[in-house]
Enzyme design. Structure first.
Site, PDB file in Angstrom:
ATOM      1  N   ASP A   1       0.830  -1.202   0.000  1.00  0.00           N
ATOM      2  CA  ASP A   1       0.000   0.000   0.000  1.00  0.00           C
ATOM      3  C   ASP A   1       0.868   1.257   0.000  1.00  0.00           C
ATOM      4  O   ASP A   1       2.085   1.200  -0.193  1.00  0.00           O
ATOM      5  CB  ASP A   1      -0.964  -0.014   1.194  1.00  0.00           C
ATOM      6  CG  ASP A   1      -0.254   0.032   2.551  1.00  0.00           C
ATOM      7  OD1 ASP A   1       0.990   0.148   2.602  1.00  0.00           O
ATOM      8  OD2 ASP A   1      -0.952  -0.041   3.573  1.00  0.00           O
TER       9      ASP A   1
ATOM     10  N   GLU B   1       3.858   1.033   2.214  1.00  0.00           N
ATOM     11  CA  GLU B   1       4.771  -0.086   1.984  1.00  0.00           C
ATOM     12  C   GLU B   1       4.557  -1.216   2.986  1.00  0.00           C
ATOM     13  O   GLU B   1       5.499  -1.762   3.555  1.00  0.00           O
ATOM     14  CB  GLU B   1       6.229   0.420   1.973  1.00  0.00           C
ATOM     15  CG  GLU B   1       6.518   1.171   0.695  1.00  0.00           C
ATOM     16  CD  GLU B   1       7.320   2.452   0.885  1.00  0.00           C
ATOM     17  OE1 GLU B   1       7.565   2.864   2.021  1.00  0.00           O
ATOM     18  OE2 GLU B   1       7.675   3.051  -0.142  1.00  0.00           O
TER      19      GLU B   1
ATOM     20  N   GLU C   1       7.709  15.035   7.703  1.00  0.00           N
ATOM     21  CA  GLU C   1       6.790  13.977   7.295  1.00  0.00           C
ATOM     22  C   GLU C   1       5.673  13.825   8.319  1.00  0.00           C
ATOM     23  O   GLU C   1       4.497  13.769   7.975  1.00  0.00           O
ATOM     24  CB  GLU C   1       7.553  12.659   7.138  1.00  0.00           C
ATOM     25  CG  GLU C   1       6.713  11.504   6.643  1.00  0.00           C
ATOM     26  CD  GLU C   1       7.558  10.282   6.329  1.00  0.00           C
ATOM     27  OE1 GLU C   1       7.607   9.871   5.146  1.00  0.00           O
ATOM     28  OE2 GLU C   1       8.191   9.737   7.260  1.00  0.00           O
TER      29      GLU C   1
END
Length: 378
Positions: free
Chosen positions: A157, A160, A322
């Site tokens: 996905d 990962e 992130e």
């Protein structure tokens, strides 16, 4: 400098001469690599803000990288057509070096969503600016052939993970990508027909097995993978921008509402409830996706709340990470990732790209012309 200006500067300054966008320039596990998915959304962000040359260069790079693997795709398709098994390890990579070659480090590499997302972003860029990106035909046809042949194969996905599952966000990306490939007008008649059959097959499969409530396609929400009841923030993309379900469709509306209910906290958005990566923090780019959905539905105040949260996560230099580590789902799992890969990826170019996209969406909703301190219309 506004965060919009800084985001553009970061992306333009770090773009490789080859056209590739590095995921993050210093993060140990990402350094030197470009992902099709990340890069497609980064390119969408700069395209919306007038960096036509930068987006062109990325799309040209993608087309070359994918087109160079046309022979590999032809071989895989032929083998599959003869009923021979094809393993995930033999499929195209999800990330490439900035020079466009396969990496030499083991990775969770078989992900179909990036190829669909690239096709979607190429179509958006081309139609937005009323022009064709030169030299992309072979790459588009190769990507479309790959997706048409293998869309229903389990793969990793967005995160990962779970190579054994068929993920709804991946199917949504492939659905959008194949529609885009047809719209670009470079496929043959047979290729367009095959893409159309795949698009219809994806829609039917998700309706039957990818909606909560055992196929209650008029009332349930999309699920993390087929046969599951869980949600994942990547599902937001199936509504906006991929349009697998429209925002005003019951499934589309329920999906956005359920992701927000389960995974959004004070403007930040978790990937999924069982997340342990870096302790399971809230992701900046996912706040962008949720804000994007609110903006397209006309919910300006809600969209602005997510944009503001994104901006508050920037470092003093203006770089977006992130994820953030202040409210973790699994705080006992943070240290193992710090030991393994170092501090959270900062800057993450995908985060900056999503900020640009949401800022542009809010600008479109604005009824006034003055810019506020973040570079977004008040």
């Amino acid at each position: 400098m506004t965060l919009v200006s800084h985001s553009l500067d970061v992306i333009q300054r770090l773009q490789s001469p080859t056209g590739a966008y590095p995921a993050s320039p210093t993060f140990s596990a990402y350094r030197g690599y470009s992902w099709l998915r990340d890069g497609a959304f980064i390119a969408e962000g700069v395209s919306r803000h007038g960096d036509i040359a930068g987006a062109d260069a990325f799309h040209t790079w993608c087309a070359r990288v994918i087109g160079d693997r046309a022979g590999q795709v032809d071989s895989l398709v032929s083998r599959a057509g003869r009923g021979e098994p094809v393993s995930p390890a033999e499929m195209l990579p999800t990330r490439f070096t900035l020079d466009g070659v396969d990496g030499d480090v083991d990775w969770w590499d078989f992900q179909l969503d990036g190829y669909g997302t690239w096709l979607w972003a190429l179509r958006e860029h081309s139609f937005r600016h009323g022009r064709e990106v030169p030299g992309v035909e072979k790459g588009v046809r190769t990507a479309a052939r790959y997706l048409t042949s293998f869309w229903d194969m389990p793969c990793y996905d967005w995160w990962e993970e779970h190579v054994e599952q068929r993920h709804v966000a991946t199917l949504g990306a492939v659905h959008a990508g194949l529609r885009a490939a047809v719209a670009l007008g470079v496929l043959s008649g047979a290729e367009s027909e095959a893409a159309g059959r795949a698009v219809a097959g994806i829609a039917a499969l998700v309706s039957a097995e990818g909606v909560s409530g055992a196929g209650a396609a008029r009332s349930g929400h999309l699920t993390k993978w087929l046969g599951s009841e869980a949600v994942d923030a990547s599902l937001l993309a199936c509504v906006e921008p991929f349009g697998l379900y429209a925002a005003d469709h019951p499934v589309g509306a329920a999906t956005v509402a359920e992701v927000e209910r389960q995974l959004a906290v004070d403007g930040g958005v978790y990937r999924y409830l069982a997340d342990t990566f870096y302790g399971g923090g809230r992701w900046v780019l996912l706040a962008g996706f949720l804000g994007w959905n609110h903006a397209r539905a006309g919910r300006r105040a809600e969209a602005r709340r997510y944009l503001d949260w994104m901006a508050t996560q920037a470092t003093p230099e203006g770089d977006l990470p992130e994820q953030v580590s202040d409210r973790l789902l699994a705080p006992d799992r943070l240290q193992e990732w710090l030991d393994r890969w170092g501090t959270v990826a900062t800057p993450l170019l995908w985060s900056h790209g999503m900020y640009l996209i949401l800022a542009d969406e809010l600008n479109k909703l604005s009824e006034q012309g003055e810019l506020d301190e973040q570079g977004v219309r008040a």
